[in-house]
Design an enzyme around this catalytic site. Structure first.
Site, PDB file in Angstrom:
ATOM      1  N   SER A  19     127.977  38.595 -23.592  1.00  0.00           N
ATOM      2  CA  SER A  19     129.173  38.429 -22.752  1.00  0.00           C
ATOM      3  C   SER A  19     130.379  38.864 -23.580  1.00  0.00           C
ATOM      4  CB  SER A  19     129.329  36.945 -22.398  1.00  0.00           C
ATOM      5  OG  SER A  19     130.574  36.688 -21.804  1.00  0.00           O
ATOM      6  N   TYR A  27     129.014  27.798 -24.082  1.00  0.00           N
ATOM      7  CA  TYR A  27     128.754  29.178 -23.645  1.00  0.00           C
ATOM      8  C   TYR A  27     129.179  30.170 -24.728  1.00  0.00           C
ATOM      9  CZ  TYR A  27     128.638  33.131 -20.329  1.00  0.00           C
ATOM     10  OH  TYR A  27     128.358  34.308 -19.683  1.00  0.00           O
TER      11      TYR A  27
HETATM   12  P1  NAD Z   1     123.437  34.048 -11.938  1.00  0.00           P
HETATM   13  O1  NAD Z   1     123.673  32.566 -11.825  1.00  0.00           O
HETATM   14  O2  NAD Z   1     123.560  34.899 -10.742  1.00  0.00           O
HETATM   15  O3  NAD Z   1     122.029  34.345 -12.577  1.00  0.00           O
HETATM   16  C1  NAD Z   1     121.493  33.565 -13.597  1.00  0.00           C
HETATM   17  C2  NAD Z   1     120.013  33.723 -13.545  1.00  0.00           C
HETATM   18  O4  NAD Z   1     119.425  32.874 -14.534  1.00  0.00           O
HETATM   19  C3  NAD Z   1     119.431  33.287 -12.181  1.00  0.00           C
HETATM   20  O5  NAD Z   1     118.399  34.160 -11.832  1.00  0.00           O
HETATM   21  C4  NAD Z   1     118.908  31.892 -12.488  1.00  0.00           C
HETATM   22  O6  NAD Z   1     117.857  31.525 -11.622  1.00  0.00           O
HETATM   23  C5  NAD Z   1     118.439  32.091 -13.911  1.00  0.00           C
HETATM   24  N1  NAD Z   1     118.270  30.839 -14.634  1.00  0.00           N
HETATM   25  C6  NAD Z   1     119.132  29.818 -14.786  1.00  0.00           C
HETATM   26  N2  NAD Z   1     118.557  28.825 -15.472  1.00  0.00           N
HETATM   27  C7  NAD Z   1     117.309  29.238 -15.784  1.00  0.00           C
HETATM   28  C8  NAD Z   1     116.219  28.647 -16.467  1.00  0.00           C
HETATM   29  N3  NAD Z   1     116.291  27.406 -16.969  1.00  0.00           N
HETATM   30  N4  NAD Z   1     115.075  29.361 -16.581  1.00  0.00           N
HETATM   31  C9  NAD Z   1     114.961  30.594 -16.038  1.00  0.00           C
HETATM   32  N5  NAD Z   1     115.966  31.197 -15.372  1.00  0.00           N
HETATM   33  C10 NAD Z   1     117.119  30.524 -15.242  1.00  0.00           C
HETATM   34  O7  NAD Z   1     124.408  34.526 -13.117  1.00  0.00           O
HETATM   35  P2  NAD Z   1     124.781  35.978 -13.663  1.00  0.00           P
HETATM   36  O8  NAD Z   1     126.252  36.069 -13.584  1.00  0.00           O
HETATM   37  O9  NAD Z   1     123.935  37.013 -13.056  1.00  0.00           O
HETATM   38  O10 NAD Z   1     124.418  35.784 -15.200  1.00  0.00           O
HETATM   39  C11 NAD Z   1     123.361  36.467 -15.838  1.00  0.00           C
HETATM   40  C12 NAD Z   1     123.661  36.568 -17.305  1.00  0.00           C
HETATM   41  O11 NAD Z   1     124.823  37.372 -17.492  1.00  0.00           O
HETATM   42  C13 NAD Z   1     123.930  35.233 -17.972  1.00  0.00           C
HETATM   43  O12 NAD Z   1     123.349  35.202 -19.258  1.00  0.00           O
HETATM   44  C14 NAD Z   1     125.441  35.208 -18.078  1.00  0.00           C
HETATM   45  O13 NAD Z   1     125.895  34.403 -19.122  1.00  0.00           O
HETATM   46  C15 NAD Z   1     125.733  36.675 -18.317  1.00  0.00           C
HETATM   47  N6  NAD Z   1     127.107  37.076 -18.009  1.00  0.00           N
HETATM   48  C16 NAD Z   1     127.590  36.987 -16.742  1.00  0.00           C
HETATM   49  C17 NAD Z   1     128.896  37.379 -16.499  1.00  0.00           C
HETATM   50  C18 NAD Z   1     129.495  37.321 -15.117  1.00  0.00           C
HETATM   51  O14 NAD Z   1     130.713  37.542 -14.995  1.00  0.00           O
HETATM   52  N7  NAD Z   1     128.732  37.104 -14.073  1.00  0.00           N
HETATM   53  C19 NAD Z   1     129.699  37.834 -17.546  1.00  0.00           C
HETATM   54  C20 NAD Z   1     129.165  37.895 -18.818  1.00  0.00           C
HETATM   55  C21 NAD Z   1     127.863  37.525 -19.045  1.00  0.00           C
END
Ligand code: NAD
Length: 257
Positions: A139, A152
């Site tokens: 991130s 985080y």
């Molecule tokens: P999201 O909530 O849409 O997806 C998260 C995914 O992780 C989902 O598929 C969920 O089911 C899964 N998950 C959660 N807990 C879990 C567990 N215990 N075991 C297995 N799977 C699990 O979120 P996202 O925004 O798509 O985030 C995905 C990644 O990208 C994360 O690591 C997040 O930190 C990172 N990220 C997101 C953003 C953003 O702006 N959306 C920015 C930077 C980084």
């Protein structure tokens, strides 16, 4: 670029960025393992739909990324893992003195330690196959900080550090390890933060998006899941064979500030 004959395991991929990356990788011809902690009919249906639509083998394997043994079992059940995308992640936003210890532990386990377990299990398979790509979804918060996101930010900085170590340990092999550092991408994880922020600052949804979420994203636009998929594909390409141990920011200029 063709990934035909390769298998990609994407943790946390029944929604958001993980699903977006899984789709782009499947479009490039790889077989894909989708994952989350749930075991619903719709999870398996999603895999079946992607198989039908994209003409590759897409499986859904349930495994809870907060549990190290289940992380390792995911890779074992996958049977092959040429591309490992460590993406599963959760968020909790609260001042450090009232930050619940259970949330801290869950974020460190899911957002950071899971990548240690899956990588440890996947490297022998990559070595046996003679090729591998470890792609960690960190991130902008793996490179910078914001208040109220202690667990985080700690986990994502940890992922960036671990990425460098894996790159060094595989440096003389046809395996690379890198981290993608997204800025804000409009996914369920971000959607969930909007109502609380609206309440906290007494703002409309549009004001929260513009003045809070995208405040530090100079482009003033969300990045997209397709862009994350495209970046992952680049890291799988021959052009990126010497790109290892680094971070690629896809953040609309956030970390240039
Ligand atoms: P999201 O909530 O849409 O997806 C998260 C995914 O992780 C989902 O598929 C969920 O089911 C899964 N998950 C959660 N807990 C879990 C567990 N215990 N075991 C297995 N799977 C699990 O979120 P996202 O925004 O798509 O985030 C995905 C990644 O990208 C994360 O690591 C997040 O930190 C990172 N990220 C997101 C953003 C953003 O702006 N959306 C920015 C930077 C980084």
């Amino acid at each position: 670029m063709s990934l035909t004959g390769k298998t990609a395991v994407v943790t946390g991929s029944n929604s958001g960025i993980g699903l977006g990356i899984a789709r782009e990788i499947a479009k490039a011809g790889a077989d894909v393992v989708l994952n989350s902690f749930s075991d619903r009919d719709e999870d398996h249906a999603l895999a079946a739909e992607m198989t039908k639509e994209l003409g590759v083998n897409v499986r859904y394997i349930q495994a809870d990324m907060s549990d190290g043994d289940q992380c390792r079992a995911l890779i074992e059940k996958a049977g092959a893992c040429d591309v490992l995308i460590n993406n599963a992640g959760i968020q909790h936003v609260e001042a450090i003195e009232s930050f619940p210890a259970s949330k801290w532990d869950a974020i460190i386990a899911i957002n950071m330690s899971s990548a240690y377990h899956t990588t440890a299990a996947a490297l022998p398979l990559m070595r046996a196959a003679g090729w591998g790509r470890v792609i960690n979804i960190a991130s902008a918060h793996g490179l910078t900080a914001s208040p109220y996101k202690s667990a985080y930010v700690a986990a994502k900085h940890g992922v960036v550090g671990m990425t460098k170590v894996v790159a060094l340990e595989t440096a003389e092999e046809p395996i690379t390890a890198n981290a993608i550092c997204p800025g804000y991408v409009l996914t369920p994880l971000v959607e969930k933060q909007i109502p609380d922020t609206m309440k906290e600052y007494n703002m409309t949804r549009d004001e929260v998006v513009k003045n809070v979420l995208l405040k530090r994203q100079p482009s003033k636009e969300f990045a997209t899941v397709e862009q994350m998929g495209g970046t992952a594909l680049y890291l799988c390409s021959d052009a990126a064979a010497q790109v290892t141990g680094t971070t690629i920011s896809v953040d609309g200029g956030w970390t240039a500030l």
